[in-house]
Design a protein around this motif. Structure first.
Motif, PDB file in Angstrom:
ATOM      1  N   PRO A   1      67.797 -35.609   2.481  1.00  0.00           N
ATOM      2  CA  PRO A   1      66.829 -35.153   1.477  1.00  0.00           C
ATOM      3  C   PRO A   1      65.738 -34.281   2.087  1.00  0.00           C
ATOM      4  CG  PRO A   1      66.432 -37.447   2.051  1.00  0.00           C
ATOM      5  CD  PRO A   1      67.725 -37.063   2.727  1.00  0.00           C
ATOM      6  N   HIS A   2      65.227 -33.352   1.292  1.00  0.00           N
ATOM      7  CA  HIS A   2      64.115 -32.506   1.723  1.00  0.00           C
ATOM      8  C   HIS A   2      62.800 -33.132   1.263  1.00  0.00           C
ATOM      9  CE1 HIS A   2      65.096 -31.138  -2.408  1.00  0.00           C
ATOM     10  NE2 HIS A   2      63.776 -31.063  -2.529  1.00  0.00           N
ATOM     11  N   ASP A   3      61.704 -32.533   1.677  1.00  0.00           N
ATOM     12  CA  ASP A   3      60.386 -33.047   1.311  1.00  0.00           C
ATOM     13  C   ASP A   3      59.457 -31.870   1.057  1.00  0.00           C
ATOM     14  OD1 ASP A   3      58.236 -34.679   0.858  1.00  0.00           O
ATOM     15  OD2 ASP A   3      57.874 -35.179   2.958  1.00  0.00           O
ATOM     16  N   LEU A   4      58.983 -31.721  -0.175  1.00  0.00           N
ATOM     17  CA  LEU A   4      58.045 -30.652  -0.522  1.00  0.00           C
ATOM     18  C   LEU A   4      56.623 -31.187  -0.361  1.00  0.00           C
ATOM     19  CD1 LEU A   4      57.718 -27.749  -1.550  1.00  0.00           C
ATOM     20  CD2 LEU A   4      57.646 -28.668  -3.874  1.00  0.00           C
ATOM     21  N   ILE A   5      55.887 -30.605   0.582  1.00  0.00           N
ATOM     22  CA  ILE A   5      54.513 -31.030   0.875  1.00  0.00           C
ATOM     23  C   ILE A   5      53.576 -30.058   0.176  1.00  0.00           C
ATOM     24  CG2 ILE A   5      52.851 -31.521   2.705  1.00  0.00           C
ATOM     25  CD1 ILE A   5      55.357 -31.777   4.573  1.00  0.00           C
ATOM     26  N   VAL A   6      53.061 -30.470  -0.967  1.00  0.00           N
ATOM     27  CA  VAL A   6      52.261 -29.581  -1.826  1.00  0.00           C
ATOM     28  C   VAL A   6      50.827 -29.517  -1.320  1.00  0.00           C
ATOM     29  CG1 VAL A   6      51.426 -29.158  -4.163  1.00  0.00           C
ATOM     30  CG2 VAL A   6      53.743 -30.062  -3.805  1.00  0.00           C
ATOM     31  N   ARG A   7      50.362 -28.264  -1.106  1.00  0.00           N
ATOM     32  CA  ARG A   7      48.981 -28.029  -0.685  1.00  0.00           C
ATOM     33  C   ARG A   7      48.362 -26.975  -1.600  1.00  0.00           C
ATOM     34  NH1 ARG A   7      51.636 -27.951   4.682  1.00  0.00           N
ATOM     35  NH2 ARG A   7      51.306 -29.993   5.670  1.00  0.00           N
ATOM     36  N   ALA A   8      47.152 -26.548  -1.267  1.00  0.00           N
ATOM     37  CA  ALA A   8      46.354 -25.711  -2.181  1.00  0.00           C
ATOM     38  C   ALA A   8      46.987 -24.359  -2.489  1.00  0.00           C
ATOM     39  CB  ALA A   8      44.959 -25.495  -1.587  1.00  0.00           C
ATOM     40  N   SER A   9      47.819 -23.811  -1.603  1.00  0.00           N
ATOM     41  CA  SER A   9      48.337 -22.457  -1.797  1.00  0.00           C
ATOM     42  C   SER A   9      49.257 -22.326  -3.000  1.00  0.00           C
ATOM     43  CB  SER A   9      49.112 -22.000  -0.554  1.00  0.00           C
ATOM     44  OG  SER A   9      50.334 -22.707  -0.433  1.00  0.00           O
ATOM     45  N   SER A  10      49.732 -23.450  -3.552  1.00  0.00           N
ATOM     46  CA  SER A  10      50.609 -23.357  -4.721  1.00  0.00           C
ATOM     47  C   SER A  10      50.056 -24.128  -5.907  1.00  0.00           C
ATOM     48  CB  SER A  10      52.006 -23.896  -4.380  1.00  0.00           C
ATOM     49  OG  SER A  10      51.966 -25.290  -4.106  1.00  0.00           O
ATOM     50  N   LEU A  11      48.758 -24.380  -5.883  1.00  0.00           N
ATOM     51  CA  LEU A  11      48.112 -25.078  -6.992  1.00  0.00           C
ATOM     52  C   LEU A  11      47.073 -24.152  -7.597  1.00  0.00           C
ATOM     53  CD1 LEU A  11      47.667 -28.622  -5.393  1.00  0.00           C
ATOM     54  CD2 LEU A  11      49.358 -27.918  -7.092  1.00  0.00           C
ATOM     55  N   ARG A  12      47.482 -23.416  -8.596  1.00  0.00           N
ATOM     56  CA  ARG A  12      46.568 -22.462  -9.224  1.00  0.00           C
ATOM     57  C   ARG A  12      45.560 -23.219 -10.072  1.00  0.00           C
ATOM     58  NH1 ARG A  12      49.585 -17.448 -11.283  1.00  0.00           N
ATOM     59  NH2 ARG A  12      49.524 -17.057  -9.035  1.00  0.00           N
ATOM     60  N   ARG A  13      44.311 -22.886  -9.859  1.00  0.00           N
ATOM     61  CA  ARG A  13      43.255 -23.565 -10.606  1.00  0.00           C
ATOM     62  C   ARG A  13      43.239 -23.122 -12.056  1.00  0.00           C
ATOM     63  NH1 ARG A  13      40.897 -22.460  -5.604  1.00  0.00           N
ATOM     64  NH2 ARG A  13      40.091 -20.458  -6.329  1.00  0.00           N
ATOM     65  N   ALA A  14      42.914 -24.060 -12.953  1.00  0.00           N
ATOM     66  CA  ALA A  14      42.797 -23.727 -14.375  1.00  0.00           C
ATOM     67  C   ALA A  14      41.546 -22.885 -14.593  1.00  0.00           C
ATOM     68  CB  ALA A  14      42.708 -25.014 -15.194  1.00  0.00           C
TER      69      ALA A  14
END
Length: 360
Positions: free
Chosen positions: A333-346
């Motif tokens: 299995p892979h693991d996606l480590i979500v950080r700020a670069s892909s979290l667009r602010r509302a």
């Protein structure tokens, strides 16, 4: 000083397998099975034998093992993508972690790992007596795998081998990983997602690119992608710049390789793009550097340590078990480590601060 008075140095006798068996209170066969990971022994027995062997300083004789089993105790490791520059791959975090884990797994089973070039112009292959080989990212109809198969040397591949004859393979589900990343970016607000991919024919690049193109067709997005030779880091920076200079510039990008993340951050600054507001970034990397960039970059981990351990275990099982080729596969299995670069602010509502009294 006379010979009679000269101090003598007594050479300590090397502990043998019989000494270990006597000290552990078990048979020679049990010692052999415990140290070689064979047989159906209780874990407590294996641990006890290994502790006794360590205390006595017992080390198996490589020459004796070769005579007894016909095996050298050497495993090869090669990356066919980097045939002309055989050790360039160690500069990448994925391969470095995978090789470290593979080396540790080999040592735990009494084998040593030898990193070898993949190019046919290197003649070292015929000079090293290998019991088996791990091939990373084999190409379709890979000539290295075909030659090893012809010589009767077992091969386990990191990456689906296509038509190449291997005993077993270990890989990630690259299609599922790419779809997960694209869906993540889309749900974060991306409307035109680009791809930085490689020109090689290995399964990672081929399957990831195909998954991207299929996703674009399914969602009605026009593909926006640039490719470059993955082993050339300078070409990656040029490709990132080229992607952001397009008239149909993407508002999010997934880069298949490291250092695509830092390449895209640098290119975004040159074009005055804010990350993640104007451009969201995800890249596949095992490097810790992306936790400290500005902003931190979302990364995909392919679990190289688990893969390195698994390929070596499968290879040694094939060597010691013999028998016909099974072509069995294991998906990690892979693991996606979500950080700020892909979290667009509302979008935020701007509220003016209260004015000081007396100011009209």
């Amino acid at each position: 000083m006379t010979a009679a008075n000269r101090p003598t140095t007594k050479r300590l006798a090397r502990a043998g397998i019989r000494d270990v068996a006597a000290a552990a209170g078990v048979s020679i066969t049990t010692v052999s099975d415990a140290l070689n990971g064979k047989g159906r022994l209780p874990e407590a027995t294996r641990r006890h034998v290994r502790e006794v062997a360590d205390r006595l300083g017992y080390r198996p004789s490589a020459a004796a093992r070769t005579l007894r089993t016909g095996r050298s105790g050497l495993l090869g490791l090669t990356v066919t993508t980097y045939g002309d520059e055989p050790f360039t791959f160690t500069e990448f975090a994925y391969f470095a972690e995978m090789a470290r884990a593979a080396t540790s797994a080999a040592l735990a089973r009494g084998y040593a790992l030898v990193i070898l070039p993949a190019s046919s112009r290197h003649h070292v292959w015929s000079n090293v007596a290998l019991d088996g080989t791990v091939v990373i990212d084999p190409a379709e109809h890979d000539p290295v795998v075909a030659e090893l198969h012809r010589r009767g040397i077992p091969v386990v591949s990191d990456g689906k081998p296509g038509d190449s004859p291997v005993h077993a393979w270990v890989d990630n589900d690259h299609e599922a990983a790419v779809v997960a990343i694209l869906d993540h970016l889309s749900s974060a607000g991306a409307r035109r997602i680009g791809l930085l991919t490689g020109t090689s024919t290995d399964t990672y690049a081929r399957q990831s690119t195909r998954a991207y193109l299929d996703w674009c067709e399914r969602t009605g997005q026009e593909p926006v992608h640039e490719s470059y030779p993955a082993h050339d880091s300078r070409a990656g920076a040029v490709a990132a710049d080229r992607l952001l200079a397009r008239p149909d510039r993407p508002d999010a990008v997934y880069g298949l390789y490291d250092p695509n993340g830092t390449d895209l951050l640098a290119a975004s600054r040159r074009y005055g793009l804010r990350v993640p507001d104007d451009l969201m970034i995800v890249c596949c990397s095992e490097s810790d550097v992306y936790a400290g960039t500005e902003p931190p970059v979302t990364t995909l981990s392919l679990k190289p340590r688990l893969i390195g351990t698994t390929v070596v275990e499968l290879l040694i099982d094939a060597i010691e078990g013999g028998g016909p080729r099974s072509s069995q596969g294991q998906v990690i299995p892979h693991d996606l480590i979500v950080r700020a670069s892909s979290l667009r602010r509302a979008p935020r509502t701007t509220i003016s601060p209260p004015r000081a009294p007396g100011i009209g």
